[in-house]
Design a protein around this motif. Sequence first.
Motif, short mmCIF file in Angstrom:
data_model
loop_
_atom_site.label_atom_id
_atom_site.label_comp_id
_atom_site.label_asym_id
_atom_site.label_seq_id
_atom_site.Cartn_x
_atom_site.Cartn_y
_atom_site.Cartn_z
N THR A 234 -2.36 -16.54 11.51
CA THR A 234 -2.78 -15.62 12.57
C THR A 234 -3.20 -16.42 13.80
O THR A 234 -3.96 -17.39 13.68
N VAL A 256 -12.34 -14.44 12.79
CA VAL A 256 -11.62 -15.62 12.29
C VAL A 256 -11.97 -15.88 10.83
O VAL A 256 -11.09 -16.13 9.99
N CYS A 266 -6.12 -19.08 10.47
CA CYS A 266 -6.35 -18.52 11.80
C CYS A 266 -6.43 -19.62 12.84
O CYS A 266 -7.26 -20.55 12.73
#
Length: 316
Positions: A234, A256, A266
Motif C-alpha cells: 500500500t 499505516v 505500507c
Amino acid sequence: MDQAERLRRISTSLARLANEELPDFLEDIDDGPLGDIERNLNHAIGSLSTRLEERLLFSIGPVVVFRWRATEGWPVEYVSPNVAELTGYPTEDYLLDKLKYSDLVYPEDLARVGEEVSTYSASGADWFAHEPYRLKRRDGRTIWIADYTVIRRDPASGQITHYFGYIFDTTDHVEQSLALERNERTLRQLKSPLLHVWDGVLAMPVLGAVDEARASAMTDALLTEITRSRVRVTVLDLTGLEDVDAATLEHLMRMVRAATMLGSHCLVSGISPQVASIIVSLGIDVANLSTFATLSAALGHAFGQAGRRRPGRLNA
C-alpha cells in the motif's frame, strides 16, 4: 326588541352555527338572562369565523390538513379540499373509505412511518414530526412529504382516538439534500481515492485536510480494500495533504500500522519538511517506516516488491 324576537334571532343563529354557516353578530344585548346567551353566541360566532378563515387558508395553499382515526391504515375523517392537488385523489375517495392514508405511503417507507407513529404515541408526546417520507400520487409520481402530527386522546380514558396534522410537498428540498450528500460522498472519494496501480499494489493519495471523522472513514475504506483484494503493498501519498498538525499525523500513522497488521507493506510518499518536522516532534518511530520523497519513487519500489507481474485496475 321584545323577548320573542330575540329568541327567534338566537334560534336562527344557532341553526346556522350548527351548519357551520356564519351568522351576523347579535346587537342590542342587555344584561338580562337572554343577554348572557347572546354574548356567548357572539363568542361562538367569532370562534367559527376564525376557524373558517383558517380552513380557507388550508383549502387553497400547499399545506393539506388531515384528521386520521387511530386505527389500522389511518382512515381519513377529514381532509382539506386541496388534497386533490397534492395527491391527485379527491376528498371523496378519502371520506368514503375508498382510500386509506396508508395506501398512499410508499411501500418501502410504510414500516418506518408506522414505527414513528407507534413510538411517539407510546412516549406520551402531544405532537411529533415525521422524518420525510414518500407518497404515491394517483398519476404514478412519487413525492416526498413533510408531516407534522398532533395526537388526540380521550380525556377520560387517555386512549388515542385520532391524529390531526398537516402535510406538504417537500420533494425539492429532499432531492437537493440527497444530491448534496451524493456530491459530498463523491468529493470524499476523490480526496482519498483507492487506486489499484498494479497487481497487489494499492495507492491512496491523501488530498486536502484530514480530521478525525475523515481519517476514520479513510482507514475503514483502506482496510476493507486490503482485505478484499489481498493487497501486498500500500502506498500512502501525502503530497496533497493540507493543514498538517500533530493530530492529523497521528491519524495517518495509525492507518499505516493498521494496514501493516493486515499484512500489507505500507509505503509513505510525499513527506514534506513540515510533515517530517512534526513526525520528529511527536517522537514517532520511523525505523520501520518506508518513506519516499515522491509518489513515483514509492511506486517504483512497490512494483519491485510486487514482482511486476501485471498491472492492476486504475479505478477508485
